[in-house]
Design an enzyme around this catalytic site. Structure first.
Site, mmCIF file in Angstrom:
data_model
loop_
_atom_site.group_PDB
_atom_site.id
_atom_site.type_symbol
_atom_site.label_atom_id
_atom_site.label_comp_id
_atom_site.label_asym_id
_atom_site.label_seq_id
_atom_site.Cartn_x
_atom_site.Cartn_y
_atom_site.Cartn_z
ATOM 1 C CG ASP A 128 -4.299 6.077 1.063
ATOM 2 O OD1 ASP A 128 -5.234 5.306 1.289
ATOM 3 O OD2 ASP A 128 -4.149 7.168 1.619
ATOM 4 C CG HIS A 170 -9.049 -0.571 4.787
ATOM 5 N ND1 HIS A 170 -8.886 -0.599 3.410
ATOM 6 C CD2 HIS A 170 -8.529 0.614 5.181
ATOM 7 C CE1 HIS A 170 -8.309 0.505 3.015
ATOM 8 N NE2 HIS A 170 -8.082 1.266 4.059
ATOM 9 C CG ASP A 171 -11.287 2.992 3.870
ATOM 10 O OD1 ASP A 171 -10.681 3.368 2.840
ATOM 11 O OD2 ASP A 171 -10.770 2.953 5.001
ATOM 12 C CD GLU A 209 -8.696 5.095 -1.366
ATOM 13 O OE1 GLU A 209 -7.647 5.633 -0.976
ATOM 14 O OE2 GLU A 209 -9.619 4.760 -0.602
ATOM 15 C CG ASP A 251 -2.201 0.703 1.060
ATOM 16 O OD1 ASP A 251 -3.245 0.187 1.501
ATOM 17 O OD2 ASP A 251 -2.180 1.784 0.426
#
Ligand code: TEU
Ligand code: CA
Length: 557
Positions: A199, A327-328, A254, A98
């Protein structure tokens, strides 16, 4: 369409803090992941996306990095990380790290220097501005409530943080910052990793002058001034030229707020930027005007429209990522399925829907066993986004507590962050200590051990979905076409490749609607590839009374 290994792969996301604890401190870690590699191999996934494991004060659970080239104390050491990489590679799996470079932690050495003085060599690694009439430099709000600016007394200026105060935005206009990032990426790639999830990478270019967002409020959404900004494609093309193009890797960016037009550029067929992006449009389908906490009922026809727009919009022009969990996001079986009477059926239906689309599917830890949302007491939540929203809405805003709690139950990120439920022993076999976040109380019933012992579990169904993708090229490369577009309960679509047609039928409701096969779908033979109810292969499909949350996939020739 060009064949690529990352188009044919299935990715599994691990949120290390909640995956598996090996040393009893209640926090997941690298050795814990290593102990579960055979489980992941059994599932059949190809790539592991590892949420951040770098040094971090954990203000945002690792998405606030204080050293990009060392491992967070709680998770282990670089030696453990090397062992994990080797463990994946010997099992024929790949590792996607990530990359969080829109911002760092305020405890990063760069920021510690930058905030010391206005003429510090690192000052311009971040975005500092004078206030205006004793207020913030502009009216942008943070994703985590409040202003996107934090006043710093030492130099009497504000610094920009689109997320928490402890996540200062890096200044991508500064080419030295870009060089630092590219060098760090190269360092990880030369260690043998196989790609990056990036990210909020579409936030790195801010509009010059940092103009106010719309509206008169003290904090107004400034998204149009920092999402898909003026130089974002220039920066990504530079990153691609300097780093990405030198390796055979998988990359996904993302991109909150990205449109199809943006996506066709980010994930273009000349591969001058990224392989694919994570869009949020389908994940905003049950959010009202006020954003994610403003709950809106799920509408299948609206969902069909968004998913079809992305399937068709990128077909032949780019590539989709496919996800319903991460995870969000809250757990999809609770959100779009039915985690009470039809948990297993609806989890399988949602998995079928997603995995038969065109794109690279992402499975989030626990999705493969149908883990569900959770309802905690307020003090048991442990997410900066929830805490800040609660403070702003209830403490400062006087909003109704029950309404805010309903929003947290429905959309809070901790729904996805309760520890993975491995077995029915204490703490679900996740830890022998006190978990950093409580487990979902249903771990005695819903856990990996139970799933592996039940041939009809969600796990074995996911295993089969993954296998089908390896067996049938049409699942990867076939063209998507929506059918029965006005049906409010059944989402049916076809994929076509050459003479073959894949017919995907998914009932998104707890009722028993009748599926009527469109007349323009002629076929000689039909093979039932997968279904989540017992189904006669020979059953006539001209008209089918579907069971609640039933899913079927036929190969028509
Ligand atoms: O998420 C960015 C992002 O858009 C999310 O904050 C999303 O809007 C929100 O969480 C929806 O509930 C990335 C990471 O995935 C997230 O975990 C981090 O908190 C964030 O960036 C900052 O790094
Ligand atoms: Ca641990």
């Amino acid at each position: 369409m060009q064949k690529k290994w990352w188009k044919e792969s299935v990715v599994y996301q691990i949120y290390p803090r909640s995956f598996m604890d090996s040393n009893g401190d209640g926090i997941g870690d690298l050795q814990g992941i290593i102990s579960k590699l055979d489980y992941l191999k059994t599932l059949g996934v190809d790539v592991i996306w590892l949420s951040p494991v770098y040094k971090s004060p954990n203000d945002d659970n690792g998405y606030d990095i204080s050293n990009y080239q060392d491992i967070m104390d709680e998770f282990g050491t670089l030696k453990d990380w090397e062992e994990l990489l080797a463990g994946l590679h010997t099992r024929g799996m790949k590792l996607m790290m990530d990359l969080v470079v829109n911002h760092s932690s305020d405890e990063h050495a760069w920021f510690i220097e930058s905030r010391k003085s206005k003429d510090n060599p690192y000052r311009d690694y971040y975005i500092w501005r004078d206030g205006k009439e004793n207020k913030e430099p502009n009216n942008w709000s943070s994703f985590f409530s409040g202003s996107a600016w934090q006043y710093d007394e030492t130099t009497d200026q504000y610094y920009l943080h689109l997320f928490s105060k402890k996540q200062p935005d890096l200044n991508w206009e500064n080419k030295t910052v870009r060089k630092e990032v590219y060098d760090m990426m190269t360092w990880w790639l030369d260690k043998g990793i196989d790609g990056f999830r990036m990210d909020v990478i579409n936030l790195i270019s801010k509009v010059e002058g940092l103009p106010d967002g719309p509206g008169e409020g003290r904090y107004e959404w400034g998204g149009e001034h920092f999402m898909n900004g003026p130089r974002v494609h220039e920066f990504l093309q530079e990153m691609n030229k300097e780093v990405l193009s030198k390796y055979d890797i998988i990359t996904v960016g993302e991109s909150p707020g990205a449109t199809i037009e943006d996506a066709v550029q980010y994930a273009n067929n000349q591969y001058t930027e990224l392989n694919m992006i994570f869009t949020f449009e389908h994940m905003d389908i049950d959010s009202g005007e006020g954003g994610k906490w403003d709950l809106k009922p799920f509408e299948l026809t609206a969902f069909k429209e968004v998913m079809s727009k992305w399937q068709i919009g990128l077909n032949g022009k780019g590539w989709n990522s496919l996800y319903l969990n991460n995870h969000d996001q809250p757990r999809i079986v609770s959100r779009f399925g039915n985690d009470k009477e039809y948990r297993v059926e609806s989890a399988k239906m949602l998995g079928t829907f997603l995995h038969m689309l065109q794109g690279t599917p992402y499975i989030y830890q626990g999705e493969e066993i149908g883990m569900t949302n959770v309802k905690f007491d307020l003090e048991d939540y442990n997410d900066i986004e929830i805490k800040n929203m609660y403070r702003e809405a209830v403490i400062e805003g006087g909003e109704n507590l029950d309404k805010v709690m309903e929003a947290i139950y429905a959309k809070g990120r901790d729904n996805a962050r309760t520890p993975v439920q491995w077995d029915s022993t204490e703490n679900g076999g996740f830890t022998t200590g006190t978990p950093w976040l409580k487990l979902n109380p249903n771990y005695q019933k819903i856990n990996v051990e139970q799933a592996l012992a039940d041939e009809n579990s969600v796990f074995y169904y996911y295993q089969k979905l993954i296998k089908l993708r390896k067996q049938y090229e049409i699942i990867v490369y076939g063209d998507y076409q929506l059918i029965l577009e006005d049906d409010k309960q059944v989402y049916a679509y076809t994929r076509t490749l050459g003479e073959e047609t894949l017919l995907v039928i998914t009932n998104f409701s707890g009722e028993k609607p009748t599926f009527i096969l469109p007349t323009n779908l002629p076929f000689e033979t039909k093979d039932l590839l997968i279904s989540n109810y017992k189904t006669e292969e020979t059953e006539d499909i001209a008209s089918i009374e579907l069971q609640p949350y039933e899913a079927r996939v036929y190969l028509l020739k």
